[in-house]
Design a protein around this motif. Structure first.
Motif, PDB file in Angstrom:
ATOM      1  N   ILE A 284       0.863  -1.189   0.000  1.00  0.00           N
ATOM      2  CA  ILE A 284       0.000   0.000   0.000  1.00  0.00           C
ATOM      3  C   ILE A 284       0.898   1.238   0.000  1.00  0.00           C
ATOM      4  O   ILE A 284       2.121   1.118   0.127  1.00  0.00           O
ATOM      5  CB  ILE A 284      -0.961   0.057   1.223  1.00  0.00           C
ATOM      6  CG1 ILE A 284      -0.212   0.312   2.528  1.00  0.00           C
ATOM      7  CG2 ILE A 284      -1.779  -1.224   1.338  1.00  0.00           C
ATOM      8  CD1 ILE A 284      -1.150   0.552   3.723  1.00  0.00           C
ATOM      9  N   LYS A 285       0.286   2.403  -0.115  1.00  0.00           N
ATOM     10  CA  LYS A 285       1.090   3.629   0.005  1.00  0.00           C
ATOM     11  C   LYS A 285       0.388   4.591   0.960  1.00  0.00           C
ATOM     12  O   LYS A 285      -0.656   5.155   0.647  1.00  0.00           O
ATOM     13  CB  LYS A 285       1.287   4.269  -1.377  1.00  0.00           C
ATOM     14  CG  LYS A 285       2.003   5.615  -1.342  1.00  0.00           C
ATOM     15  CD  LYS A 285       3.480   5.463  -0.973  1.00  0.00           C
ATOM     16  CE  LYS A 285       4.206   6.810  -0.961  1.00  0.00           C
ATOM     17  NZ  LYS A 285       3.869   7.660   0.179  1.00  0.00           N
ATOM     18  N   CYS A 286       0.982   4.733   2.127  1.00  0.00           N
ATOM     19  CA  CYS A 286       0.462   5.697   3.111  1.00  0.00           C
ATOM     20  C   CYS A 286       1.034   7.071   2.797  1.00  0.00           C
ATOM     21  O   CYS A 286       2.224   7.174   2.470  1.00  0.00           O
ATOM     22  CB  CYS A 286       0.899   5.314   4.524  1.00  0.00           C
ATOM     23  SG  CYS A 286       0.492   3.628   4.984  1.00  0.00           S
TER      24      CYS A 286
ATOM     25  N   ARG B 146       9.324   5.838   2.202  1.00  0.00           N
ATOM     26  CA  ARG B 146      10.069   4.617   1.871  1.00  0.00           C
ATOM     27  C   ARG B 146      11.571   4.863   1.848  1.00  0.00           C
ATOM     28  O   ARG B 146      12.329   4.008   1.444  1.00  0.00           O
ATOM     29  CB  ARG B 146       9.638   4.002   0.524  1.00  0.00           C
ATOM     30  CG  ARG B 146       8.173   3.659   0.407  1.00  0.00           C
ATOM     31  CD  ARG B 146       7.652   2.752   1.507  1.00  0.00           C
ATOM     32  NE  ARG B 146       8.493   1.635   1.848  1.00  0.00           N
ATOM     33  CZ  ARG B 146       8.428   0.439   1.282  1.00  0.00           C
ATOM     34  NH1 ARG B 146       7.563   0.208   0.342  1.00  0.00           N
ATOM     35  NH2 ARG B 146       9.231  -0.530   1.659  1.00  0.00           N
TER      36      ARG B 146
ATOM     37  N   ALA C  72       6.624   3.616   8.616  1.00  0.00           N
ATOM     38  CA  ALA C  72       6.144   4.540   9.651  1.00  0.00           C
ATOM     39  C   ALA C  72       5.143   3.886  10.592  1.00  0.00           C
ATOM     40  O   ALA C  72       4.716   4.479  11.567  1.00  0.00           O
ATOM     41  CB  ALA C  72       5.534   5.780   9.013  1.00  0.00           C
TER      42      ALA C  72
ATOM     43  N   PRO D  93      11.175  -3.218   6.893  1.00  0.00           N
ATOM     44  CA  PRO D  93      10.752  -1.850   6.609  1.00  0.00           C
ATOM     45  C   PRO D  93       9.481  -1.727   5.757  1.00  0.00           C
ATOM     46  O   PRO D  93       8.898  -0.662   5.707  1.00  0.00           O
ATOM     47  CB  PRO D  93      11.956  -1.243   5.870  1.00  0.00           C
ATOM     48  CG  PRO D  93      12.721  -2.412   5.348  1.00  0.00           C
ATOM     49  CD  PRO D  93      12.463  -3.558   6.265  1.00  0.00           C
TER      50      PRO D  93
ATOM     51  N   ASN E  72       0.023  -3.480   8.035  1.00  0.00           N
ATOM     52  CA  ASN E  72      -1.050  -2.569   7.625  1.00  0.00           C
ATOM     53  C   ASN E  72      -2.377  -3.335   7.525  1.00  0.00           C
ATOM     54  O   ASN E  72      -3.426  -2.732   7.351  1.00  0.00           O
ATOM     55  CB  ASN E  72      -0.708  -1.884   6.291  1.00  0.00           C
ATOM     56  CG  ASN E  72      -0.508  -2.874   5.146  1.00  0.00           C
ATOM     57  OD1 ASN E  72      -1.219  -3.868   5.022  1.00  0.00           O
ATOM     58  ND2 ASN E  72       0.466  -2.587   4.287  1.00  0.00           N
TER      59      ASN E  72
HETATM   60 FE1  SF4 Z   1       3.849   0.589   3.644  1.00  0.00          FE
HETATM   61 FE2  SF4 Z   1       4.458   1.108   6.149  1.00  0.00          FE
HETATM   62 FE3  SF4 Z   1       5.079   2.849   4.278  1.00  0.00          FE
HETATM   63 FE4  SF4 Z   1       2.540   2.476   4.928  1.00  0.00          FE
HETATM   64  S1  SF4 Z   1       4.128   3.327   6.249  1.00  0.00           S
HETATM   65  S2  SF4 Z   1       3.398   2.630   2.857  1.00  0.00           S
HETATM   66  S3  SF4 Z   1       2.483   0.312   5.406  1.00  0.00           S
HETATM   67  S4  SF4 Z   1       5.928   0.798   4.461  1.00  0.00           S
END
Ligand code: SF4
Ligand code: SF4
Ligand code: SF4
Length: 284
Positions: free
Chosen positions: A37-39, A44, A49, A91, A121
């Motif tokens: 996914i992309k939060c 990255r 996070a 990570p 996630n």
């Molecule tokens: Fe993926 Fe974690 Fe980044 Fe969210 S915070 S995009 S779950 S690596």
């Protein structure tokens, strides 16, 4: 359902679930590089996070390298006695990486007394539940930031699931559906569940009480409201103050227990909470 004695014993040994965090430590193994996914708060360029803070990116380990590290850490008179938990938190997303399962299997064979813990996630939770049961996972952390897909769409730019890329509200709704189903299944399995929620001021403030209520109903044990670390799409957002976080925790603690000691550790942290003995002692 009453918490069993065996489960209680393990919770008491786990610093991230209210166990004695001045005495019991955890060891993170950074074996999971990919994310699905992309939060909006993730660059990255550093660790996930979900469970980390900006800084030096941890060195990715193969499962075999991770085992070498576990053996060293457990043999050390400094860290050996304090480490009670082996956690995989990045990570990327641990459930999206086969290395996570391979590593836990090896840890379980050699160090069966260590508590296995994972942070995700949640997108793949229902798909991976049988494997989590098989490896004997004890504790699970799911990062859940919104119950309303409209809000979720402001946080997640895309979700990659079963070979297809989703975006907008569709992506947020899919993620949410799997998170809730996964939490319910994990509770059914008897896992100890922590919910991490990143407070993003002006974006998901109103979601916090709804989340605490919902996850309690589903069987979560504790909630960890974390302040946003401004980055990427949310680099311009003023992060919440410790006082704001405190007020929120107090407002929600009647619904579900609140974890107040989180230090947003890196995915390669070793030692007591907030400590990374590896940085002080590169030999570890
Ligand atoms: Fe993926 Fe974690 Fe980044 Fe969210 S915070 S995009 S779950 S690596
Ligand atoms: Fe487990 Fe998450 Fe704590 Fe690591 S940070 S030990 S994965 S709860
Ligand atoms: Fe515990 Fe650190 Fe994880 Fe927070 S980030 S739950 S303090 S190990």
């Amino acid at each position: 359902m009453a918490t069993s004695c065996k489960k209680m014993e393990k919770i008491q040994g786990h610093p991230c679930f209210g166990g004695n965090h001045h005495k019991n430590g955890r060891m993170h193994l950074a074996v999971a590089p990919k994310c699905n996914i992309k939060c909006g708060y993730c660059t990255r360029k550093h660790d996930c996070a979900n469970e980390s803070r900006p800084g030096v990116t941890s060195r990715l380990l193969t499962p075999a390298e991770a085992m070498v590290k576990v053996r060293e850490v457990m043999a050390s008179p400094i860290t050996g006695p304090m480490i009670k938990v082996v956690g995989i938190a990045g990570p990327g997303d641990p459930l999206f990486n086969e290395e996570t399962f391979e590593t836990f299997r090896m840890v379980g064979e050699e160090f069966p007394h260590l508590i296995k813990c994972l942070s995700t996630n949640g997108l793949l939770l229902p798909d991976r539940m049988a494997q989590l049961k098989e490896i004997g996972l004890h504790s699970l952390t799911v990062t859940l930031n919104a119950l309303d897909p409209k809000v979720g769409a402001k946080i997640y730019s895309h979700v990659y699931y079963e070979g297809k890329r989703y975006s907008g509200e569709e992506a947020a709704a899919l993620l949410l559906m799997n998170q809730l189903e996964g939490i319910a299944q994990a509770a059914e399995l008897g896992l100890t569940i922590k919910i991490n929620t990143v407070l993003i001021p002006g974006v998901n403030d109103d979601q916090i009480p709804l989340i605490s209520q919902k996850v309690k109903e589903l069987g979560a044990f504790v909630m960890n409201i974390m302040p946003l670390i401004p980055n990427a799409d949310f680099a311009h957002v003023v992060p919440p103050s410790p006082e704001q976080i405190d007020v929120l925790r107090k407002a929600n603690e009647k619904v579900i227990g609140q974890f107040a000691h989180c230090k947003q550790c890196r995915s390669d942290a070793i030692g007591l909470i907030g400590e990374n003995l590896q940085l002080e002692n590169p030999k570890l």
